[in-house]
Design a protein around this motif. Structure first.
Motif, PDB file in Angstrom:
ATOM      1  N   GLU A 172       0.831  -1.204   0.000  1.00 55.60           N
ATOM      2  CA  GLU A 172       0.000   0.000   0.000  1.00 55.60           C
ATOM      3  C   GLU A 172       0.869   1.260   0.000  1.00 55.60           C
ATOM      4  OE1 GLU A 172      -3.318   2.194   2.810  1.00 55.60           O
ATOM      5  OE2 GLU A 172      -2.883   0.083   3.133  1.00 55.60           O
ATOM      6  N   ALA A 173       1.944   1.248   0.772  1.00 50.66           N
ATOM      7  CA  ALA A 173       2.846   2.400   0.807  1.00 50.66           C
ATOM      8  C   ALA A 173       3.512   2.610  -0.554  1.00 50.66           C
ATOM      9  CB  ALA A 173       3.907   2.205   1.894  1.00 50.66           C
ATOM     10  N   ASN A 174       3.871   1.515  -1.223  1.00 52.42           N
ATOM     11  CA  ASN A 174       4.459   1.640  -2.557  1.00 52.42           C
ATOM     12  C   ASN A 174       3.456   2.224  -3.548  1.00 52.42           C
ATOM     13  OD1 ASN A 174       6.938   0.661  -1.781  1.00 52.42           O
ATOM     14  ND2 ASN A 174       6.477  -1.447  -2.339  1.00 52.42           N
ATOM     15  N   LYS A 175       2.199   1.794  -3.459  1.00 50.28           N
ATOM     16  CA  LYS A 175       1.161   2.349  -4.341  1.00 50.28           C
ATOM     17  C   LYS A 175       0.967   3.837  -4.075  1.00 50.28           C
ATOM     18  CE  LYS A 175      -1.541  -1.863  -4.969  1.00 50.28           C
ATOM     19  NZ  LYS A 175      -2.797  -2.551  -4.665  1.00 50.28           N
ATOM     20  N   ASN A 176       0.926   4.216  -2.800  1.00 52.02           N
ATOM     21  CA  ASN A 176       0.778   5.632  -2.449  1.00 52.02           C
ATOM     22  C   ASN A 176       1.965   6.450  -2.946  1.00 52.02           C
ATOM     23  OD1 ASN A 176      -1.638   5.091  -1.200  1.00 52.02           O
ATOM     24  ND2 ASN A 176      -0.776   5.021   0.854  1.00 52.02           N
ATOM     25  N   ALA A 177       3.161   5.892  -2.840  1.00 55.12           N
ATOM     26  CA  ALA A 177       4.353   6.609  -3.302  1.00 55.12           C
ATOM     27  C   ALA A 177       4.319   6.799  -4.812  1.00 55.12           C
ATOM     28  CB  ALA A 177       5.613   5.853  -2.883  1.00 55.12           C
ATOM     29  N   VAL A 178       3.900   5.766  -5.539  1.00 55.80           N
ATOM     30  CA  VAL A 178       3.818   5.881  -7.001  1.00 55.80           C
ATOM     31  C   VAL A 178       2.767   6.916  -7.394  1.00 55.80           C
ATOM     32  CG1 VAL A 178       3.146   4.635  -9.094  1.00 55.80           C
ATOM     33  CG2 VAL A 178       4.713   3.580  -7.464  1.00 55.80           C
ATOM     34  N   ALA A 179       1.623   6.907  -6.707  1.00 54.16           N
ATOM     35  CA  ALA A 179       0.575   7.894  -6.998  1.00 54.16           C
ATOM     36  C   ALA A 179       1.071   9.305  -6.699  1.00 54.16           C
ATOM     37  CB  ALA A 179      -0.673   7.586  -6.180  1.00 54.16           C
ATOM     38  N   TYR A 180       1.771   9.492  -5.590  1.00 62.27           N
ATOM     39  CA  TYR A 180       2.312  10.798  -5.239  1.00 62.27           C
ATOM     40  C   TYR A 180       3.323  11.270  -6.278  1.00 62.27           C
ATOM     41  CZ  TYR A 180       4.749  14.456  -2.697  1.00 62.27           C
ATOM     42  OH  TYR A 180       5.328  15.641  -2.348  1.00 62.27           O
ATOM     43  N   LEU A 181       4.162  10.353  -6.747  1.00 60.12           N
ATOM     44  CA  LEU A 181       5.133  10.719  -7.775  1.00 60.12           C
ATOM     45  C   LEU A 181       4.456  11.158  -9.064  1.00 60.12           C
ATOM     46  CD1 LEU A 181       7.921   8.029  -7.339  1.00 60.12           C
ATOM     47  CD2 LEU A 181       8.085  10.466  -6.904  1.00 60.12           C
ATOM     48  N   GLU A 182       3.397  10.468  -9.449  1.00 65.36           N
ATOM     49  CA  GLU A 182       2.676  10.843 -10.668  1.00 65.36           C
ATOM     50  C   GLU A 182       2.051  12.233 -10.533  1.00 65.36           C
ATOM     51  OE1 GLU A 182       2.680   9.271 -13.546  1.00 65.36           O
ATOM     52  OE2 GLU A 182       4.045   7.809 -12.643  1.00 65.36           O
ATOM     53  N   VAL A 183       1.422  12.506  -9.387  1.00 66.52           N
ATOM     54  CA  VAL A 183       0.814  13.817  -9.160  1.00 66.52           C
ATOM     55  C   VAL A 183       1.890  14.901  -9.140  1.00 66.52           C
ATOM     56  CG1 VAL A 183      -0.429  15.204  -7.439  1.00 66.52           C
ATOM     57  CG2 VAL A 183      -1.207  12.889  -7.973  1.00 66.52           C
ATOM     58  N   SER A 184       3.018  14.601  -8.495  1.00 62.76           N
ATOM     59  CA  SER A 184       4.103  15.584  -8.424  1.00 62.76           C
ATOM     60  C   SER A 184       4.691  15.862  -9.800  1.00 62.76           C
ATOM     61  CB  SER A 184       5.213  15.074  -7.500  1.00 62.76           C
ATOM     62  OG  SER A 184       4.734  15.003  -6.190  1.00 62.76           O
ATOM     63  N   LYS A 185       4.849  14.819 -10.614  1.00 63.50           N
ATOM     64  CA  LYS A 185       5.373  15.019 -11.962  1.00 63.50           C
ATOM     65  C   LYS A 185       4.426  15.876 -12.791  1.00 63.50           C
ATOM     66  CE  LYS A 185       8.149  10.841 -12.337  1.00 63.50           C
ATOM     67  NZ  LYS A 185       8.278   9.517 -12.986  1.00 63.50           N
ATOM     68  N   ALA A 186       3.123  15.629 -12.658  1.00 61.39           N
ATOM     69  CA  ALA A 186       2.147  16.428 -13.401  1.00 61.39           C
ATOM     70  C   ALA A 186       2.187  17.887 -12.952  1.00 61.39           C
ATOM     71  CB  ALA A 186       0.751  15.852 -13.210  1.00 61.39           C
ATOM     72  N   ARG A 187       2.254  18.111 -11.633  1.00 58.87           N
ATOM     73  CA  ARG A 187       2.304  19.471 -11.105  1.00 58.87           C
ATOM     74  C   ARG A 187       3.580  20.181 -11.551  1.00 58.87           C
ATOM     75  NH1 ARG A 187       4.846  21.049  -6.698  1.00 58.87           N
ATOM     76  NH2 ARG A 187       4.976  18.933  -5.888  1.00 58.87           N
ATOM     77  N   LEU A 188       4.696  19.497 -11.462  1.00 54.34           N
ATOM     78  CA  LEU A 188       5.962  20.109 -11.846  1.00 54.34           C
ATOM     79  C   LEU A 188       6.042  20.365 -13.348  1.00 54.34           C
ATOM     80  CD1 LEU A 188       8.448  18.168  -9.547  1.00 54.34           C
ATOM     81  CD2 LEU A 188       7.714  20.529  -9.348  1.00 54.34           C
ATOM     82  N   SER A 189       5.457  19.476 -14.136  1.00 53.00           N
ATOM     83  CA  SER A 189       5.487  19.709 -15.584  1.00 53.00           C
ATOM     84  C   SER A 189       4.640  20.919 -15.960  1.00 53.00           C
ATOM     85  CB  SER A 189       5.024  18.468 -16.335  1.00 53.00           C
ATOM     86  OG  SER A 189       3.666  18.212 -16.084  1.00 53.00           O
ATOM     87  N   SER A 190       3.509  21.124 -15.262  1.00 50.74           N
ATOM     88  CA  SER A 190       2.694  22.315 -15.546  1.00 50.74           C
ATOM     89  C   SER A 190       3.441  23.590 -15.128  1.00 50.74           C
ATOM     90  CB  SER A 190       1.340  22.229 -14.848  1.00 50.74           C
ATOM     91  OG  SER A 190       1.492  22.315 -13.448  1.00 50.74           O
TER      92      SER A 190
END
Length: 139
Positions: free
Chosen positions: A87-105
């Protein structure tokens, strides 16, 4: 006797495989030595006494009377820990995806903005709304 010692050593050091990625080699060596040393010493002493004592059954009687049994705890939480780790790995992957989207914008905003030395205050306020002066709060 040797098989009993090997069985005890195996049962006590099973957890080292699970935590091996968190320990360095010196810590693993120290833990392994401390876990198996008592069984090794006990087995060596009994083997020596079997050869040194004249009466054959005396050491076996002593071993039965003073049988050293150390209970090994049953591992019951492994599945729960594995589930938490997954579950922690899934949360970390989801957080990374959101962070990448935010940083790319944000990076896109910086690529598209006018150079600072060519900006006016209106361009600055449009690009960075937090820099705009609030005349109602601060007249």
């Amino acid at each position: 006797m040797v098989l009993k010692v090997i069985g005890k050593v195996y049962s006590r050091t099973k957890f080292l495989a699970r935590v091996a990625k968190f320990l360095d080699i010196e810590t693993m060596r120290t833990l392994t030595t401390s876990l198996i040393q008592c069984d090794y010493d006990y087995a060596c002493i009994l083997c020596y006494y079997r050869t040194a004592v004249a009466r054959a059954g005396m050491v076996d009687e002593f071993e039965k009377k003073v049988a050293l049994t150390i209970p090994v705890p049953v591992v019951t939480q492994t599945s729960a820990i594995d589930a938490q780790e997954e579950e922690a790995n899934k949360n970390a992957v989801a957080y990374l995806e959101v962070s990448k989207a935010r940083l790319s914008s944000q990076l896109e905003k910086f690529h598209n903005m006018i150079l600072f030395d060519q900006m006016t205050f209106d361009n600055l306020n449009d690009t960075f709304p937090e820099t705009k002066l609030d005349k109602e709060k601060h007249p």
